[in-house]
Write a protein that holds these residues in place. Structure first.
Motif, PDB file in Angstrom:
ATOM      1  N   LEU A 159      46.304  53.038  29.816  1.00  0.00           N
ATOM      2  CA  LEU A 159      47.586  52.344  29.988  1.00  0.00           C
ATOM      3  C   LEU A 159      48.744  53.271  29.627  1.00  0.00           C
ATOM      4  CD1 LEU A 159      46.892  48.738  28.644  1.00  0.00           C
ATOM      5  CD2 LEU A 159      47.389  49.437  30.997  1.00  0.00           C
ATOM      6  N   SER A 217      53.044  52.080  38.735  1.00  0.00           N
ATOM      7  CA  SER A 217      53.002  52.039  37.271  1.00  0.00           C
ATOM      8  C   SER A 217      54.147  51.217  36.707  1.00  0.00           C
ATOM      9  CB  SER A 217      53.058  53.456  36.711  1.00  0.00           C
ATOM     10  OG  SER A 217      51.994  54.219  37.218  1.00  0.00           O
ATOM     11  N   ILE A 226      52.733  43.391  32.683  1.00  0.00           N
ATOM     12  CA  ILE A 226      52.268  43.228  31.301  1.00  0.00           C
ATOM     13  C   ILE A 226      53.356  42.561  30.456  1.00  0.00           C
ATOM     14  CG2 ILE A 226      51.554  44.438  29.190  1.00  0.00           C
ATOM     15  CD1 ILE A 226      50.272  46.554  30.982  1.00  0.00           C
ATOM     16  N   VAL A 265      45.925  41.981  29.505  1.00  0.00           N
ATOM     17  CA  VAL A 265      46.344  42.959  30.516  1.00  0.00           C
ATOM     18  C   VAL A 265      45.816  42.500  31.875  1.00  0.00           C
ATOM     19  CG1 VAL A 265      46.304  45.376  31.188  1.00  0.00           C
ATOM     20  CG2 VAL A 265      46.158  44.755  28.770  1.00  0.00           C
ATOM     21  N   VAL A 268      45.850  45.817  36.741  1.00  0.00           N
ATOM     22  CA  VAL A 268      46.420  46.907  35.948  1.00  0.00           C
ATOM     23  C   VAL A 268      45.312  47.650  35.194  1.00  0.00           C
ATOM     24  CG1 VAL A 268      48.004  47.472  34.061  1.00  0.00           C
ATOM     25  CG2 VAL A 268      48.641  45.736  35.736  1.00  0.00           C
ATOM     26  N   VAL A 269      44.341  46.901  34.659  1.00  0.00           N
ATOM     27  CA  VAL A 269      43.200  47.538  33.981  1.00  0.00           C
ATOM     28  C   VAL A 269      42.508  48.500  34.943  1.00  0.00           C
ATOM     29  CG1 VAL A 269      40.909  47.138  32.992  1.00  0.00           C
ATOM     30  CG2 VAL A 269      42.795  45.630  32.377  1.00  0.00           C
ATOM     31  N   SER A 326      44.810  51.542  35.897  1.00  0.00           N
ATOM     32  CA  SER A 326      44.993  52.562  34.863  1.00  0.00           C
ATOM     33  C   SER A 326      43.688  53.327  34.623  1.00  0.00           C
ATOM     34  CB  SER A 326      45.507  51.938  33.562  1.00  0.00           C
ATOM     35  OG  SER A 326      44.553  51.068  33.025  1.00  0.00           O
TER      36      SER A 326
END
Lengths: 278, 259
Positions: free
Chosen positions: A26, A246, A253, B107, B111-112, B115
């Motif tokens: 992350l 990103s 989040i 999360v 996104v997990v 990333s």
């Protein structure tokens, strides 16, 4: 001395794996979005200055809000009904609620393609009845995403609520009715306030779930009704814009955390017994 | 209790809303037409055969089983000791650490996966399949921490103390006393983690490539270009899988343990 280290030693593998494969990845995607020579917020400012991006952001929030509201409206009475049914029935009804939840979400979204599509069940029926002459555009709309998401998350809301409502004793309702409240008033004044903690937990799950969902908007939304998750995917793959992806990742989040905090604040106001954790 | 007609009708409609779409899928899987139709014309079981003839469905199904299994096993290996430590010992920052262990649920899955793909696969050059396994490990871990943790908390701590007094080392006490008493929690968390990993799409979305595609992703890719009843047939097979799993859980633990 070594005895005292053992609890930490057996925690360590999990902590290390989480740091290596959740936290570091992350950081590795989010860190660069704040640097462009020096520290900068430019990427985030330009994200929120762009009408197209802001449109997607608000569409995501709007759809999540509608889905949550509908899930509460449909979920509370249903969960109340389940919680008040005889024990034998309750087990069966809970299994029936659990079944869709454990069924793959592609399958559940696909069901709505067959219902809402051009030659789908709804259009066929309406045309067969002569109500419409041209098929309606139902699929690949915000409406399709909303109904698909409600379909996806309603069982989760019901199960969360049943857990809370089971503890409300029937006597309380009977007392309210004896004291002159009709059933609807008793429901609104007694059951509803008591189910607030369940509504809050369920709403957090549904809201954040809808907000970050990928499958349903991808299958039912089409190219014109992009939500944050599909926008992230599109940026990363079709547009090759990793930086942009990103930025969206962090927006998602932060939005999740803010929503959880907001719901907890509301819960704290309405129910003084303390914070509800998701 | 008097009958609450209005409420009954309302709940009935909600359950109809939940099940009619699934029933439509079941019906369309038997249609003879090459595109999905409802109501169907004719009756055939050919589409079920087509599912098994489709190599990418079969391969991705096998991959999904393996990834979900090993992801869950890894989560159990790491998570059970951690849950024990958090439940039994006075750990510094206990609540904070527990939230940290549950954080993969906060999360967003996409996104997990994104990333992990960027960091593990692109930057560190790990094979894609290892990234996929790690992603699914992250899906599974919170279920283990939550379910096994609460099982250990409900277990009377004094029986462990008795076994220490009787000469067991801490490890022996854990293996001989604690572990046999928390098997139901371990099994429940295994089922939950396995099902959720198997069904998950967002985490796998970036972590897939040639030969490395999970079943839901493979199904989703197929739907983008095809609209034939083999999708319905595969959906029905997956639903049957759910029924079997629910039956197993009901017979062993009771479904209440996972809801």
């Amino acid at each position: 001395m070594t005895q005292r280290r053992i609890p930490y030693l057996i925690l360590a593998p999990g902590l290390i794996l989480l740091i290596l494969f959740l936290v570091l990845p992350l950081i590795s995607i989010i860190f660069p979005t704040f640097f462009d020579g020096g520290f900068t917020l430019a990427h985030y400012i330009s994200f929120f200055m762009d009408d197209y991006n802001v449109g997607i952001f608000w569409r995501t929030i709007k759809i999540s809000l509608i889905v949550t509201l509908v899930c509460v409206l449909l979920g509370v009475p249903t969960a109340y009904y389940i919680s008040q049914s005889p024990k034998k029935w309750r087990g069966l009804l809970m299994s029936l609620t659990l079944f869709p939840l454990l069924t793959n979400s592609v399958v559940r979204s696909f069901a709505w393609i067959t219902i809402l599509g051009q030659g789908g069940v709804v259009n066929n029926t309406l045309m067969g009845l002569g109500v419409i002459s041209e098929p309606l555009t139902l699929l690949y709309t915000e409406f399709a995403i909303i109904i698909g998401s409600v379909y996806l998350f309603l069982p989760l809301m019901i199960i969360t609520l049943v857990g809370i409502l089971e503890n409300i004793e029937t006597e309380i309702m009977e007392a309210a009715e004896t004291l002159g409240a009709n059933r609807l008033i008793a429901f609104v004044k007694v059951v509803l306030p008591l189910s607030v903690p369940g509504i809050i937990v369920g709403s957090i799950l549904v809201f954040t779930g809808t907000m970050t969902a990928y499958t349903t908007p991808q299958l039912l939304g089409g190219n014109r009704n992009i939500m944050l998750a599909t926008f992230l995917y599109q940026n990363a793959t079709a547009l090759g814009n990793w930086q942009g992806a990103s930025v969206i990742a962090l927006v998602m989040i932060v939005a999740t955390l803010v929503v959880m905090k907001l719901f907890n604040v509301v819960a704290g106001r309405m129910d003084k017994r303390g914070e509800v954790s998701a | 209790m008097r009958k609450q007609i209005g409420l009954k009708i309302f709940a009935g409609l909600v359950f109809a809303f939940l099940f009619v779409p699934l029933l439509i899928i079941v019906v369309t899987s038997f249609g003879t037409n090459s595109t999905i139709q409802f109501p169907i014309q004719g009756f055939t079981l050919d589409w079920y055969g087509k599912v098994f003839e489709n190599q990418s469905f079969v391969n991705s199904f096998l991959l999904s089983l393996q990834i979900a299994f090993w992801g869950t096993v890894l989560a159990l290996l790491v998570g059970v000791p951690a849950a024990y430590s958090l439940a039994r010992h006075s750990i510094f920052g206990r609540n904070w650490i527990k939230s940290f262990f549950l954080s993969p649920t906060i999360v967003p899955g996409l996104v997990v996966g994104y990333s992990l793909y960027q960091f593990i696969v692109i930057q560190l050059q790990f094979p894609l399949i290892q990234g996929l396994l790690l992603g699914h490990f992250l899906i599974c871990l919170p279920y283990v921490i939550r379910v096994v943790g609460s099982t250990i908390e409900q277990l009377d701590g004094s029986i462990e103390e008795v076994s220490w007094t009787l000469g067991c080392t801490k490890l022996q006490a854990f293996m001989k006393v604690v572990l046999p008493n928390i098997t139901s929690g371990i099994f429940a968390s295994f089922m939950l983690a396995f099902i959720n990993s198997f069904n998950n799409i967002p985490v796998s979305q970036f972590l897939s490539g040639p030969g490395v595609t999970m079943l839901p992703t493979s199904l989703m890719n197929y739907i983008e270009y095809n609209y034939d009843p083999s999708v319905s047939a595969l959906s029905v097979i997956l639903m049957l899988g759910t029924v079997v799993l629910m039956f197993v859980i009901e017979k062993t633990l009771g479904l209440a343990s996972i809801s």
